[in-house]
Scaffold this motif. Structure first.
Motif, short mmCIF file in Angstrom:
data_model
loop_
_atom_site.label_atom_id
_atom_site.label_comp_id
_atom_site.label_asym_id
_atom_site.label_seq_id
_atom_site.Cartn_x
_atom_site.Cartn_y
_atom_site.Cartn_z
N PRO A 126 19.67 -54.83 -10.64
CA PRO A 126 20.25 -55.62 -9.54
C PRO A 126 21.76 -55.44 -9.49
N SER A 127 22.31 -55.47 -8.29
CA SER A 127 23.76 -55.32 -8.15
C SER A 127 24.46 -56.68 -8.15
N THR A 128 23.68 -57.76 -8.04
CA THR A 128 24.27 -59.08 -7.89
C THR A 128 23.67 -60.09 -8.85
N MET A 129 24.54 -60.85 -9.48
CA MET A 129 24.13 -61.99 -10.30
C MET A 129 24.46 -63.26 -9.52
N VAL A 130 23.54 -64.22 -9.52
CA VAL A 130 23.78 -65.52 -8.90
C VAL A 130 23.68 -66.59 -9.97
N ILE A 131 24.71 -67.41 -10.08
CA ILE A 131 24.69 -68.56 -10.99
C ILE A 131 24.52 -69.78 -10.11
N ALA A 132 23.36 -70.42 -10.23
CA ALA A 132 22.98 -71.49 -9.31
C ALA A 132 22.48 -72.70 -10.07
N CYS A 133 22.28 -73.77 -9.34
CA CYS A 133 21.74 -75.00 -9.92
C CYS A 133 20.23 -74.88 -10.08
N CYS A 134 19.68 -75.58 -11.05
CA CYS A 134 18.23 -75.54 -11.25
C CYS A 134 17.49 -76.49 -10.30
N ASP A 135 18.20 -77.11 -9.38
CA ASP A 135 17.57 -77.96 -8.37
C ASP A 135 16.47 -77.18 -7.64
N SER A 136 15.29 -77.77 -7.54
CA SER A 136 14.14 -77.07 -6.97
C SER A 136 14.28 -76.80 -5.48
N ARG A 137 15.29 -77.41 -4.84
CA ARG A 137 15.47 -77.25 -3.40
C ARG A 137 16.42 -76.13 -3.03
N ALA A 138 17.02 -75.48 -4.01
CA ALA A 138 18.08 -74.51 -3.73
C ALA A 138 17.87 -73.22 -4.51
N ALA A 139 16.75 -72.56 -4.27
CA ALA A 139 16.42 -71.32 -4.99
C ALA A 139 17.13 -70.13 -4.35
N PRO A 140 17.97 -69.42 -5.09
CA PRO A 140 18.71 -68.29 -4.50
C PRO A 140 17.82 -67.21 -3.92
N GLU A 141 16.71 -66.90 -4.59
CA GLU A 141 15.82 -65.84 -4.09
C GLU A 141 15.29 -66.19 -2.70
N THR A 142 15.05 -67.49 -2.46
CA THR A 142 14.56 -67.92 -1.15
C THR A 142 15.68 -67.91 -0.13
N ILE A 143 16.84 -68.48 -0.50
CA ILE A 143 17.97 -68.59 0.43
C ILE A 143 18.44 -67.22 0.90
N PHE A 144 18.48 -66.25 -0.01
CA PHE A 144 18.96 -64.92 0.33
C PHE A 144 17.82 -63.95 0.66
N ASP A 145 16.61 -64.46 0.75
CA ASP A 145 15.44 -63.66 1.11
C ASP A 145 15.39 -62.38 0.27
N ALA A 146 15.53 -62.55 -1.04
CA ALA A 146 15.63 -61.41 -1.94
C ALA A 146 14.25 -60.93 -2.38
N GLY A 147 14.11 -59.64 -2.48
CA GLY A 147 12.89 -59.04 -2.99
C GLY A 147 12.93 -58.92 -4.50
N PRO A 148 11.85 -58.47 -5.11
CA PRO A 148 11.81 -58.32 -6.56
C PRO A 148 12.86 -57.33 -7.05
N GLY A 149 13.58 -57.72 -8.09
CA GLY A 149 14.57 -56.84 -8.69
C GLY A 149 15.93 -56.83 -8.01
N GLU A 150 16.11 -57.63 -6.95
CA GLU A 150 17.37 -57.58 -6.20
C GLU A 150 18.45 -58.51 -6.74
N LEU A 151 18.05 -59.63 -7.34
CA LEU A 151 19.02 -60.60 -7.85
C LEU A 151 18.74 -60.89 -9.32
N PHE A 152 19.83 -61.00 -10.10
CA PHE A 152 19.71 -61.50 -11.46
C PHE A 152 20.22 -62.94 -11.42
N VAL A 153 19.33 -63.89 -11.66
CA VAL A 153 19.65 -65.30 -11.42
C VAL A 153 19.63 -66.09 -12.72
N VAL A 154 20.68 -66.88 -12.93
CA VAL A 154 20.68 -67.87 -14.00
C VAL A 154 20.90 -69.22 -13.35
#
Length: 214
Positions: A37-65
């Motif tokens: 992945p070219s992008t890391m996202v550091i986000a909250c663990c709140d179940s309402r704010a999933a980065p993969e959903t918000i950015f419509d990311a496919g598998p392998g596109e985001l590294f999320v913590v």
């Protein structure tokens, strides 16, 4: 007899017949060649704010913590356990991501806890209070501002916190060295759960603006 809640199994069935079926070749490639992945996202663990959903990311596109209130502790190589720091180190030094996005969100429970440290669930907890104390200086200054409404104080700290976390990121040598070489870019973003709006931080002014979508 199943060992997972039924709604999770139903979701998995939908995943296998839907997204996995449509992207099975990509999953097989990722399994064979690994992630890049070219992008890391550091986000909250709140179940309402999933980065993969918000950015419509496919598998392998985001590294999320994800952690409570999307915080990054300052660089502290003291031998203790540092999950977020370890994920950051892996993303920068192993995956060699080109972008790191710190993404906060509206109505964040962790930010609310920082503004009201005597409220539940901080009082009986062993970990949350200590974690949220990373925001103590900013939280105390904002909480004492009686000219602002509670909602304004909440949103203000959510956004100020993002700037704090970007500053903490820059305490990591592996981040600052690559940023200075132009090989790594840091970004701030804030997502409004209620409206779906994404606000992006201007790197020069620190102001948050809505990007044009057309």
């Amino acid at each position: 007899m199943t060992h997972l809640p039924e709604h999770l199994l139903n979701g998995y069935r939908n995943f296998m017949s839907g997204r996995y079926s449509a992207e099975s070749s990509r999953y097989r490639t990722l399994a064979k060649e690994g992630q890049a992945p070219s992008t890391m996202v550091i986000a909250c663990c709140d179940s309402r704010a999933a980065p993969e959903t918000i950015f419509d990311a496919g598998p392998g596109e985001l590294f999320v913590v994800r952690n409570v209130a999307n915080l990054i502790p300052p660089y502290t190589p003291d031998g203790s356990h540092h999950g977020t720091s370890a994920a950051l180190e892996f993303a920068v030094q192993v995956l060699k991501v080109k972008h790191i996005v710190v993404m906060g969100h509206g109505r964040c429970g962790g930010i609310g806890a920082a503004l009201n440290p005597s409220a539940q669930p901080l009082s009986p907890g062993d970990f949350i209070g200590k974690w949220i104390s990373l925001l103590a200086p900013a939280a105390e200054a904002i909480a004492s501002n009686q000219l602002m409404t509670p909602t304004e104080r909440q949103t203000t700290l959510e956004r100020i916190s993002i700037r704090y976390q970007l500053a903490n990121l820059r305490t990591f040598p592996c981040v600052t060295i690559l940023e200075e070489k132009g090989r790594l870019t840091l970004h701030g973003a804030w997502f409004d759960i209620g409206t779906g709006e994404l606000w992006v931080m201007d790197p020069k002014t620190g102001d948050f603006e809505r990007p044009a979508l057309d």
